[in-house]
Motif scaffolding. Structure first.
Motif, PDB file in Angstrom:
ATOM      1  N   GLN A  44       0.820  -1.208   0.000  1.00  0.00           N
ATOM      2  CA  GLN A  44       0.000   0.000   0.000  1.00  0.00           C
ATOM      3  C   GLN A  44       0.855   1.260   0.000  1.00  0.00           C
ATOM      4  O   GLN A  44       0.523   2.256  -0.650  1.00  0.00           O
ATOM      5  CB  GLN A  44      -0.932  -0.009   1.213  1.00  0.00           C
ATOM      6  CG  GLN A  44      -1.910   1.164   1.239  1.00  0.00           C
ATOM      7  CD  GLN A  44      -2.828   1.108   2.451  1.00  0.00           C
ATOM      8  OE1 GLN A  44      -2.570   0.417   3.425  1.00  0.00           O
ATOM      9  NE2 GLN A  44      -3.931   1.860   2.391  1.00  0.00           N
ATOM     10  N   ASP A  49      -0.165  -3.550  -6.433  1.00  0.00           N
ATOM     11  CA  ASP A  49      -1.403  -4.335  -6.380  1.00  0.00           C
ATOM     12  C   ASP A  49      -1.179  -5.783  -5.936  1.00  0.00           C
ATOM     13  O   ASP A  49      -2.015  -6.363  -5.247  1.00  0.00           O
ATOM     14  CB  ASP A  49      -2.089  -4.351  -7.757  1.00  0.00           C
ATOM     15  CG  ASP A  49      -2.568  -2.971  -8.172  1.00  0.00           C
ATOM     16  OD1 ASP A  49      -2.911  -2.177  -7.278  1.00  0.00           O
ATOM     17  OD2 ASP A  49      -2.581  -2.692  -9.391  1.00  0.00           O
ATOM     18  N   ARG A  50      -0.063  -6.384  -6.345  1.00  0.00           N
ATOM     19  CA  ARG A  50       0.140  -7.810  -6.100  1.00  0.00           C
ATOM     20  C   ARG A  50       1.011  -8.049  -4.878  1.00  0.00           C
ATOM     21  O   ARG A  50       2.070  -7.442  -4.715  1.00  0.00           O
ATOM     22  CB  ARG A  50       0.805  -8.476  -7.311  1.00  0.00           C
ATOM     23  CG  ARG A  50      -0.077  -8.575  -8.531  1.00  0.00           C
ATOM     24  CD  ARG A  50      -1.319  -9.426  -8.304  1.00  0.00           C
ATOM     25  NE  ARG A  50      -0.977 -10.770  -7.866  1.00  0.00           N
ATOM     26  CZ  ARG A  50      -0.745 -11.788  -8.685  1.00  0.00           C
ATOM     27  NH1 ARG A  50      -0.814 -11.599 -10.004  1.00  0.00           N
ATOM     28  NH2 ARG A  50      -0.472 -12.982  -8.225  1.00  0.00           N
TER      29      ARG A  50
END
Length: 324
Positions: A44, A49-50
């Motif tokens: 974050q 995203d992954r």
């Protein structure tokens, strides 16, 4: 664009990412941590995203081209080999592995899979190290290399209070020579190659790792004196002594204020501007090599990493440092 996976969610990883983000062709595609919570928190922070909690799944994935490994030293070899088997390029924090056997296995795996493997030792890729290489001839025949890097570790206070953190734990292949001493050894190897003999001594902590140590290395026409510590500080400079003068470095990591002190009393400052983050240059080297289709750095090369590992291994043997 080179898509990186990141292993390790500590301060050194933050520093690397901060530096690498200055490069247009750097991107982070995945974060690994042993816990989903830590991976998600770190991801974050950088808008990734992954996340992965399974290394094999990450290594097999098609979302990364390369991996930056900043896990504890004892995990480096296994993790690097795991990713290279799946054709991923590997930038691995120093020291490259726990011993020379592991380094040899890593190099072999890189060659078999046609991927780039590079030790993330930043100082030899910085402008001021290049300044030393370019001006070495000015001081004549080299007779002595003196390197001093002593930096009191904040983790030593915890150690003295009874808490053994990773930095002083042999189970994670740590200690002064692995963490600090390598900054003395690696530049020496890049400049002068493999020594003919090694003499080592050091102060061994009750945990089993070296708190500080010294090396005397012999070459056919010169010698090297290296001093390193995680339990003391030192204000001593480092220098390369030649028959016509000396190259003096006020600081070794990162190398700062490079001056030539000639025998006639003249002083020439040959320092180069280092306006980028200290870790920028290793990220730049790594990405440039991938884009050029090269599988080995000429500076942080396989030979340099292997010789450095051999020196550290022999020094640990003489000091009595054994990893679990």
């Amino acid at each position: 664009m080179i898509r990186f996976g990141i292993i390790g969610t500590n301060w050194i990883t933050d520093s690397f990412i901060e530096a690498a983000m200055e490069l247009e062709d750097f991107s982070i595609s995945a974060i690994y941590s042993r816990t989903e919570e830590k991976a998600a928190e770190f991801a974050q922070k950088y808008g990734v995203d992954r996340t992965f909690t399974d290394l094999e799944e990450m290594a097999k994935s098609n979302v990364i081209d390369a991996v930056y490994i900043a896990s504890p030293n004892s995990f480096h070899a296994k993790q690097a080999i795991q990713f290279m088997k799946h054709k991923k390029h590997v930038l691995c924090e120093k020291p490259l592995a726990s011993n020379s056997v592991e380094v040899k296995e890593m190099i072999q795996m890189a060659k078999e899979n046609n991927v780039l493997l590079m030790e993330a030792l930043k100082t030899t890729l910085m402008p001021n190290f290049k300044a030393i290489q370019e001006n070495l001839h000015k001081v004549g025949a080299i007779r002595r290399f003196v390197a001093s890097y002593c930096q009191y570790s904040s983790r030593y206070d915890a150690y003295k209070e009874g808490t053994i953190l990773n930095a002083f734990n042999p189970a994670y292949s740590n200690g002064s020579i692995m963490d600090i001493g390598i900054y003395c050894i690696y530049p020496l190897v890049v400049l002068f190659g493999k020594p003919t003999s090694i003499k080592a001594s050091g102060y061994i902590l009750e945990s089993g790792v070296d708190g500080e140590g010294s090396l005397l290395l012999s070459y056919p026409e010169m010698e090297a004196v290296l001093m390193f510590s995680k339990i003391t500080d030192s204000a001593l400079p480092s220098e390369i002594q030649g028959e016509d003068g000396s190259i003096v470095m006020k600081k070794l990591n990162p190398i700062e204020n490079v001056e030539i002190h000639y025998r006639n009393g003249e002083i020439e400052n040959v320092s180069k501007p280092q306006k980028k983050h200290p870790m920028f240059y290793e990220a730049e080297e790594f990405i440039n090599l991938i884009q050029a289709g090269e599988y080995e750095s000429k500076v942080n090369s396989y030979d340099h990493s292997f010789i450095t590992a051999e020196i550290i291994e022999e020094a640990r043997k003489q000091m009595g440092v054994k990893f679990g």
